[in-house]
Design an enzyme around this catalytic site. Structure first.
Site, short mmCIF file in Angstrom:
data_model
loop_
_atom_site.label_atom_id
_atom_site.label_comp_id
_atom_site.label_asym_id
_atom_site.label_seq_id
_atom_site.Cartn_x
_atom_site.Cartn_y
_atom_site.Cartn_z
CB THR A 128 32.18 -7.91 -7.00
OG1 THR A 128 33.23 -8.10 -7.93
CG2 THR A 128 32.22 -6.49 -6.47
CB THR A 129 27.58 -9.75 -5.21
OG1 THR A 129 27.50 -9.08 -6.47
CG2 THR A 129 26.29 -9.54 -4.46
CE1 TYR B 292 45.55 1.62 -6.73
CE2 TYR B 292 47.52 0.29 -6.99
CZ TYR B 292 46.90 1.44 -6.55
OH TYR B 292 47.64 2.42 -5.95
NE ARG C 205 31.78 -3.83 -8.30
CZ ARG C 205 31.50 -3.33 -7.10
NH1 ARG C 205 32.46 -2.91 -6.31
NH2 ARG C 205 30.24 -3.23 -6.70
CE LYS D 116 29.06 -10.76 -13.16
NZ LYS D 116 29.21 -10.78 -11.68
CB ILE E 51 27.01 -14.07 -13.19
CG1 ILE E 51 27.44 -15.37 -13.87
CG2 ILE E 51 27.41 -14.09 -11.70
CD1 ILE E 51 28.94 -15.65 -13.81
#
Length: 294
Positions: free
Chosen positions: A46-47, A109, A140, A164, A206
């Site tokens: 994501t980052t 989603y 998210r 994670k 992480i």
């Protein structure tokens, strides 16, 4: 899987002013982390703004980081999504010869049930030639993978070796640590909670912040794993203000502003993200100055 113990960092994707990938900055970032104690690198999480990186750019990033790293520390690659068929196809199509593990996010989603999450990762497990780190980030994805589902997957599939966990939920961390199989790794995805997770039995992190301040952050992680609470909290308390700042305008906006202040990469992001406000940049600059003097 001892190679995933300690400090992993979710690398940003540095951009030039025209929003093409800044490979010079990426090389600086990789070298900076290797030189300052980071244990492994995570590509295309994501980052790394994976949502706006094209498939061709992702291949370029993988090839470049593999070349620069040159086998020095382990590499983890993000391959995930909410279309199980596509995730399976990407794993099959990707050259994973230089990759040590796959980080795979919960389907977003679509809001699957817990059984849907289980079946998704079952399909991923059955085609992956590499160890899998599950990635639970309900803020998210809009769906929380419960400890029961995580642990069911850990017990049923030998190549699912870690999670994670990024639900910012202390009880959920503790439930995972209480009930996990002996060799299954619980990795924190919450920079603000990681030390408590380590002292309770977690195996590492992480991190977002870790790539910007790898020397101090990775030392805190080592101390936490060694259960040296006082020494670890001395570092944690110093990092608390910058940790709060980097997430105040979402990620990776904040950490990119830190890396800009450190002259490693620029703060450019791709829409729909926007750069840090002038106020946040000023606050980050001030806090970095404090940390450099401490």
């Amino acid at each position: 899987m001892t190679k995933f113990i300690g400090t992993g960092v979710a690398l940003i994707t540095p951009f030039n002013a025209d929003l093409t990938i800044d490979f010079d900055a990426l090389e600086r970032l990789v070298e900076y982390n290797i030189a300052n104690g980071t244990d492994y690198l995570v590509i295309s999480g994501t980052t790394g703004e994976s949502a706006t990186v094209t498939p061709e750019e992702k291949k370029q990033l993988i090839n470049f980081i593999v070349k620069i790293n040159n086998g020095r520390i382990p590499l983890v690659l993000g391959i995930g999504g909410n279309n199980t068929t596509n995730v399976v196809a990407e794993i099959k199509a990707t050259d994973l010869s230089a990759i040590d593990g796959i980080l795979s996010v919960c389907p977003y989603y679509s809001k699957p049930t817990q059984e849907g999450i289980y079946q998704h990762f079952k399909a991923v497990s059955e085609v992956s030639p590499k160890p899998i780190i599950l990635y639970n980030v309900p803020g998210r994805t809009a769906t929380n993978m419960t400890p029961e589902t995580t642990l069911r997957l850990a017990r049923d599939f030998a190549n699912i070796v870690a999670v994670k966990e990024a639900g910012n939920n202390v009880h959920q961390y503790l439930e995972l640590l209480r009930s996990k199989p002996k060799d299954f790794l619980v990795l924190s995805g919450d920079d603000d909670l990681v030390l408590g997770v380590l002292l309770a039995g977690g195996s590492g992190v992480i991190s977002v912040l870790g790539q910007a301040l790898p020397k101090a952050f990775s030392e805190m992680i080592r101390l936490g794993i060694a259960r040296k609470a006082k020494e670890a909290y001395d570092i944690h308390f110093k990092l608390m203000p910058i940790t709060r700042l980097i997430f105040s305008e979402n990620n990776p906006t904040g950490v990119k502003a830190v890396l800009d202040t450190l002259n490693i990469s620029k703060s450019h992001v791709r829409l729909p993200l926007v750069e840090a406000t002038d106020g946040l940049k000023a606050a980050i600059k001030s806090e970095i100055e404090i940390l450099e003097k401490s």
